[in-house]
Design an enzyme around this catalytic site. Sequence first.
Site, PDB file in Angstrom:
ATOM      1  N   GLY A  57       0.919  -1.391  -0.182  1.00  0.00           N
ATOM      2  CA  GLY A  57      -0.003  -0.076   0.101  1.00  0.00           C
ATOM      3  C   GLY A  57       0.776   1.385   0.065  1.00  0.00           C
ATOM      4  N   VAL A 101       3.230   0.942   3.148  1.00  0.00           N
ATOM      5  CA  VAL A 101       2.934  -0.152   3.978  1.00  0.00           C
ATOM      6  C   VAL A 101       3.636  -1.503   3.261  1.00  0.00           C
ATOM      7  CG1 VAL A 101       1.180  -1.852   4.972  1.00  0.00           C
ATOM      8  CG2 VAL A 101       0.822   0.670   4.830  1.00  0.00           C
ATOM      9  N   ASP A 148     -10.242   9.235  11.471  1.00  0.00           N
ATOM     10  CA  ASP A 148     -10.303   9.236   9.907  1.00  0.00           C
ATOM     11  C   ASP A 148     -10.855   8.038   9.502  1.00  0.00           C
ATOM     12  OD1 ASP A 148      -9.522   9.722   7.136  1.00  0.00           O
ATOM     13  OD2 ASP A 148      -7.540   9.056   7.550  1.00  0.00           O
TER      14      ASP A 148
END
Length: 720
Positions: free
Chosen positions: A453, A460, A570
């Site tokens: 990611g 990531v 978030d």
Amino acid sequence: MLFILLLAAAAGSDFILSQAAAAEIALEGCPDKCGDVSIPYPFGMGKAGCFLPGFEVTCNASFQPPRAFLAYTPGDGKATLQIKQSVAYSGADNSTSQLSTEQAPLELMDVSVEKAEARVYSPVMSYCRTSLSDRLMKTTGVQLDNKGPFLLSVTRNVLVGVGAWRSEVALVTMLSIASNTSESFILYCLSDINGILRYASNGSCAGRGCCQAAMPPDTVPLTVFMLGVKKRQFDPEYPGGNSPCSYGMLVETSWYNFSTTDLSGYEGLSNKLSRGAPLVIEFAIRKGTCPAAGQRSPKDYACLSRNSYCANATSGEGYVCKCAEHYDGNPYVPNGCQDIDECKLPEKYQCSNGGTCENRLNGYDCPCGPGMTNKGGKCSEIFPTVAKAVVGAVAGLLVLALLSFIIILRKERRKTKEFYRKNGGPTLEKAKMIKIYKKEDLKHILMSSNVIGKGGFGEVFKGFVDKVEVAVKKPITGNLLESEQFANEVIIQSQVIHRNIVRLLGCCLEVDTPMLVYEFISKGSMDDILHGEGNKEPLNLDVRLRIAAESAHGLAYMHSQAHIKILHGDVKPANILLDENFAPKISDFGISRLIARDKEHAATVIGDRTYMDPVYLQTGLLTEKSDVYSFGVLILELISRKKATYSDNNSLVSSFLDAHKKGEKATELFDKDIAATENLEVLDNLTEIAVECLNLDVDQRPSMTEVAERLLILNRSRKL
Ligand SMILES: *[C@@H]1O[C@H](CO)[C@@H](O)[C@H](O)[C@H]1NC(C)=O
Ligand SMILES: *[C@@H]1O[C@H](CO)[C@@H](O)[C@H](O)[C@H]1NC(C)=O
Ligand SMILES: *[C@@H]1O[C@H](CO)[C@@H](O)[C@H](O)[C@H]1NC(C)=O
Ligand SMILES: *[C@@H]1O[C@H](CO)[C@@H](O)[C@H](O)[C@H]1NC(C)=O
Ligand SMILES: *[C@@H]1O[C@H](CO)[C@@H](O)[C@H](O)[C@H]1NC(C)=O
Ligand SMILES: *[C@@H]1O[C@H](CO)[C@@H](O)[C@H](O)[C@H]1NC(C)=O
């Protein structure tokens, strides 16, 4: 180790020193010195046992300093002694008259055990004109006990005559008696300058004012001699005045240096040498012989010292003792022979190869210096200068390289430590739940092939640490964090263990922005599942309901049940991860926010505006109701499978809200896959919950716990 070796070496040298200091020349308890004269055994003074028979020495302390004499008993015909006689000659009637005879002990000058010889003062003979016709002769001699240890040295003594008469010159006679017989012989030399003194020259002893004669090498062992003048002819015209005398002496070879001044004055040289002139006598152990090889030493064997050996006497019977090679000292006393430190005697023991002298027992070594080798008996350099220069340069470069490497390494290490401290390492160390990874632990994971990611926060990576599959979140570097704040967040997070929250396993602090290590969730995010390109998996309502319910449960737990309230800030599909059973796990709690906030410009709002509570956008105050709003958007996406976007004025949200305002059912907004008739009630209920969450009046929004409960009820009703 080095220290011990040094100590041992020091002790060793100490030992040698103390041995040397303890090296005795005389037997224990016996005096070894008389005045300035050393008296080594077998010579000795005092009580019986301090000397071997014949070697007794008496010390006369009435002299200052005391003088040593070879002992003798007056009247003993065999004794060692000196003899002096005076004889007068008269030219008037050719008569001779003996005036006196005198015997005295021989004074010992010194002893050399090594050479097996001693020196004694021997008297000087004189023959002088007392008047035109009268002469006075003082004959002298030495008598050694012919059963004693001493012999006159044949090779080490020389007969010397000094005189300047024309015809009646110094004719010196010598009477000898061999030790084993009564043999005798005469030795003489002649000095004649015909009365002309200037014919004599200093230092020369070759017949002009001075003459000398050596004994033939085959001379029998001698114990006695007498010195005198054998008159050739009575010559009344002999020179008078300054040189009325001639002299004779048996003296150590090369000792006497002729000087013309010795010719002048009455009894001039006799007075100058009143104590005597050195005469060399040899000594030996006359009784017994050296034991043959392998034979046992005789009972009274004199060579007592270790490292000594026996040698036949050079003249006469018996033997002498010597210290073995590389030893010196007195072989006649126990432990008398001591190792020679050859390095202290460079005149005698050289290092012919140019090496450095190193003493050892039984000799010495001459190792060549460092970088040298012994080649053909000479120490020479192993490498020529050019090679040395090259080697030196290379070595220098290597050292430089090594140094800079070390500096870089240290700097790196310092930086690592600094980061660790700055990122709250010391605080985190106290938290037991969290694992602090080293940079090296994660190195193998942080490779581009492992990226799963990418986003504004960073990257990531997926990989294994300690056989556990993990996701490592590596934020974009350059963020500045409040270390304590970060650490506290991490600690709080690590304590949260809930099946719907992605577990934070640990972090790595040794980089400027800390990396976070999470459990790896296999199916990816809800965002991927709903909107991912390609294989769009059909998701039935039950799965969606479960995702919604459990996500809400996780959030509710964080808001209220965890012992410290944790806001997400978030909430969005991308942060809801799904495991293989589609069980949701919320990721990216506060910490991510924390990291992101510091990273981005302070003015811009963090997180995705699409899901952002408009109230929070206005006030800047994040509350748990902000998470509730975001969750509302998330539900809408879940049931519509449409992506909410901020850019098109959030059409998804507004479409639902508009429909709801108008009291219409948002049927056409639902995902066709699940919009079956039997599902509509549930979908309406979900819409209802979402709309409540999206209420612009914060107080009207339900709490996350309420949302979770309602979803749970919905979920359960489906299964009944
Ligand atoms: C010592 O020497 C003096 C002077 O020659 C002499 O008179 C004396 O007898 C000597 N003493 C001994 C003990 O020999
Ligand atoms: C002494 O002896 C010499 C020769 O040896 C002789 O010429 C002289 O006459 C002698 N004198 C007397 C007084 O006998
Ligand atoms: C005396 O000694 C000499 C030399 O050492 C030797 O030749 C001679 O035979 C010896 N004489 C006697 C009687 O022992
Ligand atoms: C010999 O040496 C002495 C001093 O030692 C000196 O007085 C004398 O004049 C010298 N004799 C000659 C011939 O040079
Ligand atoms: C005679 O000369 C030698 C050499 O110079 C010296 O060793 C020695 O002591 C001298 N002898 C005397 C009695 O002065
Ligand atoms: C020493 O002398 C003995 C006899 O006195 C003799 O048998 C021996 O061979 C001699 N040794 C040497 C090395 O001359």
